[in-house]
Write a protein that holds these residues in place. Structure first.
Motif, PDB file in Angstrom:
ATOM      1  N   MET A  53       0.809  -1.182  -0.362  1.00 40.18           N
ATOM      2  CA  MET A  53      -0.009   0.004  -0.070  1.00 40.18           C
ATOM      3  C   MET A  53       0.960   1.330   0.084  1.00 40.18           C
ATOM      4  O   MET A  53       0.311   2.421  -0.382  1.00 40.18           O
ATOM      5  CB  MET A  53      -0.892   0.087   1.185  1.00 40.18           C
ATOM      6  CG  MET A  53      -2.010   0.987   1.168  1.00 40.18           C
ATOM      7  SD  MET A  53      -3.205   0.561   2.539  1.00 40.18           S
ATOM      8  CE  MET A  53      -2.281   0.483   3.924  1.00 40.18           C
ATOM      9  N   VAL A  54       2.118   1.192   0.507  1.00 42.45           N
ATOM     10  CA  VAL A  54       3.058   2.522   0.683  1.00 42.45           C
ATOM     11  C   VAL A  54       3.051   3.140  -0.561  1.00 42.45           C
ATOM     12  O   VAL A  54       2.962   4.434  -0.411  1.00 42.45           O
ATOM     13  CB  VAL A  54       4.102   1.893   1.349  1.00 42.45           C
ATOM     14  CG1 VAL A  54       5.152   3.146   1.351  1.00 42.45           C
ATOM     15  CG2 VAL A  54       4.064   1.572   2.938  1.00 42.45           C
TER      16      VAL A  54
ATOM     17  N   SER B  95      -1.075   9.121  -3.033  1.00 42.69           N
ATOM     18  CA  SER B  95      -2.488   9.598  -3.020  1.00 42.69           C
ATOM     19  C   SER B  95      -2.445  11.108  -2.539  1.00 42.69           C
ATOM     20  O   SER B  95      -1.516  11.627  -1.703  1.00 42.69           O
ATOM     21  CB  SER B  95      -3.087   8.710  -1.684  1.00 42.69           C
ATOM     22  OG  SER B  95      -3.457   7.494  -2.358  1.00 42.69           O
ATOM     23  N   GLU B  96      -3.450  11.729  -2.671  1.00 43.66           N
ATOM     24  CA  GLU B  96      -3.911  13.191  -2.275  1.00 43.66           C
ATOM     25  C   GLU B  96      -4.811  13.196  -1.519  1.00 43.66           C
ATOM     26  O   GLU B  96      -6.164  12.572  -1.902  1.00 43.66           O
ATOM     27  CB  GLU B  96      -3.933  14.137  -3.479  1.00 43.66           C
ATOM     28  CG  GLU B  96      -2.661  14.559  -4.099  1.00 43.66           C
ATOM     29  CD  GLU B  96      -3.142  15.296  -5.669  1.00 43.66           C
ATOM     30  OE1 GLU B  96      -4.015  15.732  -5.468  1.00 43.66           O
ATOM     31  OE2 GLU B  96      -2.195  15.455  -6.315  1.00 43.66           O
TER      32      GLU B  96
ATOM     33  N   ARG C 278       1.309   3.409  -2.891  1.00 39.93           N
ATOM     34  CA  ARG C 278       0.133   4.259  -3.379  1.00 39.93           C
ATOM     35  C   ARG C 278      -0.404   5.171  -2.259  1.00 39.93           C
ATOM     36  O   ARG C 278      -1.069   6.184  -2.781  1.00 39.93           O
ATOM     37  CB  ARG C 278      -1.296   3.205  -3.552  1.00 39.93           C
ATOM     38  CG  ARG C 278      -0.958   2.140  -4.683  1.00 39.93           C
ATOM     39  CD  ARG C 278      -2.274   1.110  -4.478  1.00 39.93           C
ATOM     40  NE  ARG C 278      -3.531   1.743  -5.044  1.00 39.93           N
ATOM     41  CZ  ARG C 278      -4.398   1.112  -4.787  1.00 39.93           C
ATOM     42  NH1 ARG C 278      -4.586  -0.206  -4.465  1.00 39.93           N
ATOM     43  NH2 ARG C 278      -5.625   1.659  -5.242  1.00 39.93           N
ATOM     44  N   LEU C 279      -0.128   5.112  -1.152  1.00 38.70           N
ATOM     45  CA  LEU C 279      -0.310   6.216  -0.240  1.00 38.70           C
ATOM     46  C   LEU C 279       0.701   7.447  -0.467  1.00 38.70           C
ATOM     47  O   LEU C 279       0.043   8.427  -0.311  1.00 38.70           O
ATOM     48  CB  LEU C 279       0.382   5.715   1.315  1.00 38.70           C
ATOM     49  CG  LEU C 279      -0.749   4.926   2.361  1.00 38.70           C
ATOM     50  CD1 LEU C 279      -0.092   4.508   3.502  1.00 38.70           C
ATOM     51  CD2 LEU C 279      -1.852   5.576   2.271  1.00 38.70           C
ATOM     52  N   GLN C 280       1.841   7.199  -0.824  1.00 41.59           N
ATOM     53  CA  GLN C 280       2.634   8.238  -1.394  1.00 41.59           C
ATOM     54  C   GLN C 280       2.230   9.216  -2.373  1.00 41.59           C
ATOM     55  O   GLN C 280       2.497  10.369  -2.428  1.00 41.59           O
ATOM     56  CB  GLN C 280       4.231   7.850  -1.851  1.00 41.59           C
ATOM     57  CG  GLN C 280       4.991   7.493  -0.195  1.00 41.59           C
ATOM     58  CD  GLN C 280       6.176   6.563  -0.406  1.00 41.59           C
ATOM     59  OE1 GLN C 280       6.392   6.125  -1.462  1.00 41.59           O
ATOM     60  NE2 GLN C 280       6.765   6.289   0.595  1.00 41.59           N
TER      61      GLN C 280
ATOM     62  N   ARG D 239      13.086   9.599  -2.930  1.00 39.92           N
ATOM     63  CA  ARG D 239      12.919  10.139  -1.868  1.00 39.92           C
ATOM     64  C   ARG D 239      13.523  11.314  -1.712  1.00 39.92           C
ATOM     65  O   ARG D 239      13.425  12.423  -1.032  1.00 39.92           O
ATOM     66  CB  ARG D 239      12.817   9.239  -0.518  1.00 39.92           C
ATOM     67  CG  ARG D 239      11.611   8.611  -0.160  1.00 39.92           C
ATOM     68  CD  ARG D 239      11.542   7.828   0.868  1.00 39.92           C
ATOM     69  NE  ARG D 239      10.410   6.731   0.958  1.00 39.92           N
ATOM     70  CZ  ARG D 239      10.227   5.714   1.645  1.00 39.92           C
ATOM     71  NH1 ARG D 239      11.066   5.622   2.758  1.00 39.92           N
ATOM     72  NH2 ARG D 239       9.104   5.151   1.617  1.00 39.92           N
TER      73      ARG D 239
END
Lengths: 177, 377
Positions: B29-30, B36-37, B32-34, B270
């Motif tokens: 999921m990470v 995501s807005e 996709r989380l990064q 990053r």
């Protein structure tokens, strides 16, 4: 020197607040606290192990995106439950539209013993129900949630939830006889 | 009767959700989380305090637009392209004496002193306060703009069947790509390209500029002899030498496993070193191993290519992911990503076909509204 483990752990409301500010670590902690609860709910309603991880992921992604809309940080679990119910509802509707042949094989693959047999029969009957009847029935009867909790999670009135559960019960009894 | 089924289901139907599974789901999921807005679209709360003021503002704006349209239609005008700009900003947009009709009238607005002209195909010209430019023609197959002064930034919608030309004091800029600007000074014209390709030419020189390159040409500012003819070799003709195009390299040869490469990609991403990350990812996707991480690499590569504006490469990477994992975790997002990438590339027919495919497969999901928007456009 104080290490991180000696520092007081943040409360859940603080974690929600931090997650709302975009702190990924706080959201991670919330995820690990609630993933089991969400997974149990997903599995009880869908009875599908193959979709479990994807659905849990969808639910938490939806929660992450909607965090700014959360009014009361104390009620994170209830709020997450509502998102879970919405996501599962959408998933079940999608699943009913596509052919269910493969899913049936996947879900009912290993039938072993009388208890398993009964369980499979119940879920076969549940599969014939529309999601709007299935979800309240499973939450109330299977997961032993109160009518009030079920109504809140499904975002419907108490009277409606009673009617839907009664309707589902009648339908299931006909199917299982 | 129902109780025996329920007790059987409760006793046999315990979910197999352990720590390992929980961690695996989190790891997937990470990424996709990064990306995501946070938005309020899926918030379960129905309390929306912003709704009333938003509706009121929309109604007020609608009434203002209606009044303006009424006022405009009641005053006869021969100028088909004159925009509703403030009188203090004179923006010359009048067409030729015999105007070729555009499919739709361009729209011009003034924002913070800058004028933005939007053409029928979505191309935009953003002019600074002192700039002067004129839309010479805006037909389906040809758009010509004449710029006489100041700085104008152009964002051109790619379309191989339409030519987009900017003429500035004898310098002709033919657009082959997307984002560039033309700055007309007192004795020279500077063309800078942010993204895509542009062909800039004057009487002496013809230069193809890529993203990140710029050139200064003299055009009609070049010195002339007594009889008004252009000098043979006016110096300096080209003041700025085009910079070499920077392409993301393939990255250093990595001997580690795919997992290690992906870890390095993550570090580079990053730290904001996108070029390095893209190079590493390209190398990772070329590895002959049949590793499940390779499919994830295609997906990450596609997202990164899209973020740096390489729509074609992004579409290709999304397709590779879908070919490798048609029912993978990111299949839905990959399909949506491919639609967006192809749409931005100008491959609208293909994007529409894929959008239909998306809606057939995932009718009520996160990207469905975007797909509907693409199909409506």
């Amino acid at each position: 020197m104080a290490t991180l483990s000696l520092l007081p752990r943040p409360k859940k409301a603080d974690l929600v607040h931090l997650a709302r500010m975009g702190k990924e670590d706080a959201f991670k902690e919330l995820y690990f606290k609630h993933a089991g609860y969400v997974a149990r709910m997903v599995y009880a309603i869908t009875n599908s192990d193959s979709d479990l991880e994807d659905l849990v992921q969808e639910i938490f992604l939806g929660a992450y995106r909607s965090l700014p809309g959360l009014q009361d940080t104390e009620k994170f679990a209830a709020w997450l439950g509502k998102i879970a119910v919405r996501t599962i509802f959408a998933h079940l509707r999608r699943r009913r539209k596509v052919s269910t042949t493969n899913q049936d094989m996947d879900v009912y693959a290993a039938v072993d013993g009388e208890q398993e047999e009964l369980r499979c029969e119940l879920y076969r009957a549940l599969d014939s129900l529309p999601p709007k009847l299935r979800i309240p029935w499973v939450l109330h009867r299977h997961e032993k949630m109160s009518l009030g909790e079920t109504a809140e999670l499904c975002e419907i009135s108490l009277a409606t939830v009673k009617r839907l559960i009664r309707q589902a019960e009648r339908h299931l009894q006909e199917r299982l006889q | 009767m129902m109780d025996k089924y329920l007790s059987a289901s409760r006793s046999k139907g315990a979910v197999r959700w352990d720590d390992l599974r929980s961690r695996r789901t989190w790891d997937r999921m990470v990424p996709r989380l990064q990306d995501s807005e946070p938005e309020s679209e899926f918030a379960p709360s129905r309390h929306r305090p912003w709704l009333v003021p938003a509706v009121a503002a929309a109604c007020a704006a609608g009434i203002v637009v209606l009044v303006l349209v009424f006022l405009r239609s009641s005053t006869p005008s021969t100028d088909a392209f004159s925009p509703p700009v403030a009188s203090s900003r004179r923006l010359a947009l009048a067409p030729d004496p015999v105007p070729r009709r555009a499919p739709e009238t361009p729209i011009a607005v003034v924002r913070n002193g800058d004028a933005i002209l939007t053409l029928f195909d979505g191309s935009q010209a953003s002019a600074s306060a002192e700039a002067r430019f004129k839309l010479v023609s805006a037909a389906e197959h040809s758009i010509v703009i004449k710029q006489t002064r100041g700085l104008v930034a152009y964002a051109v919608t790619p379309n191989s069947r339409r030519t987009f030309v900017v003429k500035a004091h004898g310098v002709i800029v033919k657009v082959l790509g997307t984002l560039f600007s033309v700055n007309v000074g007192t004795d020279q014209v500077q063309v800078s390209v942010t993204r895509g390709r542009v062909l800039a030419s004057d009487a002496y020189r013809q230069v193809v500029l890529h993203g990140g390159e710029s050139v200064t040409l003299r055009g009609s500012f070049a010195p002339r002899d007594d009889q008004g003819r252009l000098a043979q070799n006016p110096m300096p003709m080209v003041q700025g030498t085009p910079r070499k195009r920077v392409r993301p390299a393939l990255g250093p040869v990595e001997t580690g496993s795919l997992k290690e490469i992906l870890k390095k990609v993550d570090e580079a991403r990053r730290a904001g070193r996108f070029t390095e990350a893209i190079g590493l990812l390209r190398r990772a996707t070329m590895s002959p191993d049949a590793d499940p991480d390779k499919t994830t690499a295609f997906f990450i590569l596609a997202r990164m290519e899209l973020s740096v504006g390489s729509c074609g490469a992004a579409a290709k990477a999304y397709r590779s992911y879908l070919n490798a994992a048609p029912r993978g975790t990111f299949a839905m997002d990959a399909l949506a990503g491919e639609v967006k990438a192809r749409w931005r590339c100008g491959q609208k027919a293909r994007a529409r076909a894929l959008a239909r495919e998306y809606l057939r497969r995932y009718p009520k999901t996160l990207h469905a509204s975007v797909m509907h928007g693409i199909l409506k456009e």
